[in-house]
Scaffold this motif. Structure first.
Motif, mmCIF file in Angstrom:
data_model
loop_
_atom_site.group_PDB
_atom_site.id
_atom_site.type_symbol
_atom_site.label_atom_id
_atom_site.label_comp_id
_atom_site.label_asym_id
_atom_site.label_seq_id
_atom_site.Cartn_x
_atom_site.Cartn_y
_atom_site.Cartn_z
ATOM 1 N N MET A 118 1.545 15.590 17.867
ATOM 2 C CA MET A 118 1.461 16.452 16.690
ATOM 3 C C MET A 118 0.090 17.103 16.611
ATOM 4 O O MET A 118 -0.937 16.447 16.830
ATOM 5 C CB MET A 118 1.721 15.642 15.413
ATOM 6 C CG MET A 118 1.962 16.525 14.188
ATOM 7 S SD MET A 118 2.256 15.547 12.689
ATOM 8 C CE MET A 118 0.562 15.243 12.152
ATOM 9 N N GLY A 120 1.618 20.281 11.496
ATOM 10 C CA GLY A 120 2.802 19.458 11.691
ATOM 11 C C GLY A 120 3.694 19.860 12.837
ATOM 12 O O GLY A 120 4.767 19.282 13.027
ATOM 13 N N PRO A 138 6.522 16.503 10.941
ATOM 14 C CA PRO A 138 6.492 17.234 9.668
ATOM 15 C C PRO A 138 7.053 18.647 9.729
ATOM 16 O O PRO A 138 7.699 19.106 8.780
ATOM 17 C CB PRO A 138 5.002 17.234 9.322
ATOM 18 C CG PRO A 138 4.487 15.965 9.903
ATOM 19 C CD PRO A 138 5.239 15.815 11.196
#
Length: 329
Positions: free
Chosen positions: A67, A71, A199
């Motif tokens: 990551m 995100g 995310p």
């Protein structure tokens, strides 16, 4: 009359032990012909929407998905058994790349980056190749806009290895002799797919028992998708893996900022955590551990024994414990 002394019976020499077949250190697959004495080449490859389809991911021995800011994710792809001509789009280094590539002891190619992260890679024993540093092997294509248009030629990048970075990489994982002997196949649960959520991105893997990645890896592949859409390389080949290793990791925010002002996250690849290992249409629970930047990742099963992967390519998913999730179905 003196009897003649009998001559000693000739002894049959003990048979020489059968030598172990040579295997590629980053795939565990048998070497056909002469093994290459070249070093490993790690390359930072972008994974934002404008970067797809990428070039060279389908040929990597190992790929780590990490990551980054906002995100989304980026790849650290390692090449040894096969080195393609076109690699990219190539982007900048991140703080966890030293721990990812350090155990390989070879070269790390990227576009540039924050100076402490570049130095961290050097401190891990890697030879750094940067487009910003004027190294050869990088080029830009006209069909994409910057910064998504920087590529590298694998052979030209490898040709720059200095004398202390020419050795082949050590073996990183433990491999079974064949796919049927992989730990997940022997002791895991059947699984049709793996859904992973970062995310801001949602990769997945679907088992295809009849798929074949070639290169002598045997039948069956995990087919990669991005948010449900099959992911392909620039040449049209599907992105597949023999093994998918999912690590649950802590991700912290650093003081560094990208060009847009977003804080740069760092994946902590030290200590230990939960893992899931997928091979041959099965998944097994495991624990990962890593003692330092130059130490390899160790996968241990619930029985306390090393997890054995199937010979072939491996993708390692670094999924945050906070803000990320994994679903096996």
């Amino acid at each position: 009359m003196t009897k003649p002394t009998p001559s000693p019976s000739p002894t049959t020499p003990a048979p020489s032990p059968t030598p172990e077949p040579e295997r590629w250190p980053l795939t565990g697959a048998l070497v056909e012909g002469d093994g290459a004495e070249r070093p490993a080449l790690s390359v930072k490859i972008e994974n934002s929407a404008p970067a797809r389809p990428q070039s060279g991911l389908e040929d990597a021995d190992l790929v780590w998905e990490e990551m980054v800011e906002g995100g989304i994710t980026r790849f650290n792809a390692a090449y040894h058994s096969t080195v393609p001509e076109a690699l990219g789009p190539i982007r900048s280094v991140r703080p966890m790349d030293a721990a990812i590539s350090g155990p390989l002891g070879g070269l790390l190619a990227f576009s540039g980056g924050v100076q402490p992260y570049i130095q961290k890679a050097r401190d891990a024993g890697l030879q750094v190749l940067m487009e910003d540093g004027g190294h050869a092997g990088f080029y830009r294509i006209s069909t994409r806009r910057a910064p998504h248009n920087l590529y590298g030629n694998g052979g030209d990048l490898l040709a720059q290895a200095d004398e202390s970075h020419k050795k082949p990489p050590p073996q990183q994982f433990t491999y079974a002799a064949d796919a049927a002997g992989a730990s997940a196949v022997v002791g895991g649960q059947p699984a049709a797919g793996i859904d992973i959520r970062f995310p801001r991105t949602n990769p997945g893997w679907t088992w295809q028992a009849g798929g074949d990645a070639g290169r002598g890896w045997g039948p069956g592949v995990w087919l990669r998708d991005e948010a449900g859409a099959p992911q392909h390389a620039a040449d049209g080949d599907p992105i597949v893996a023999t093994n998918v290793v999912v690590l649950r990791v802590e991700v912290v925010v650093t003081d560094a900022r990208d060009v847009a002002g977003n804080p740069v996250p760092e994946t902590i690849l030290a200590g230990q955590g939960a893992a899931q290992v997928a091979s041959g249409g099965h998944v097994i629970e495991a624990t990962w551990s890593k003692a330092g930047d130059v130490k390899p990742l160790v996968l241990t099963g619930r029985d306390g024994k090393p997890v054995q992967l199937a010979p072939g390519s491996t993708w390692v998913e670094l999924v945050p414990t906070s803000g990320g999730s994994v679903t096996v179905g």
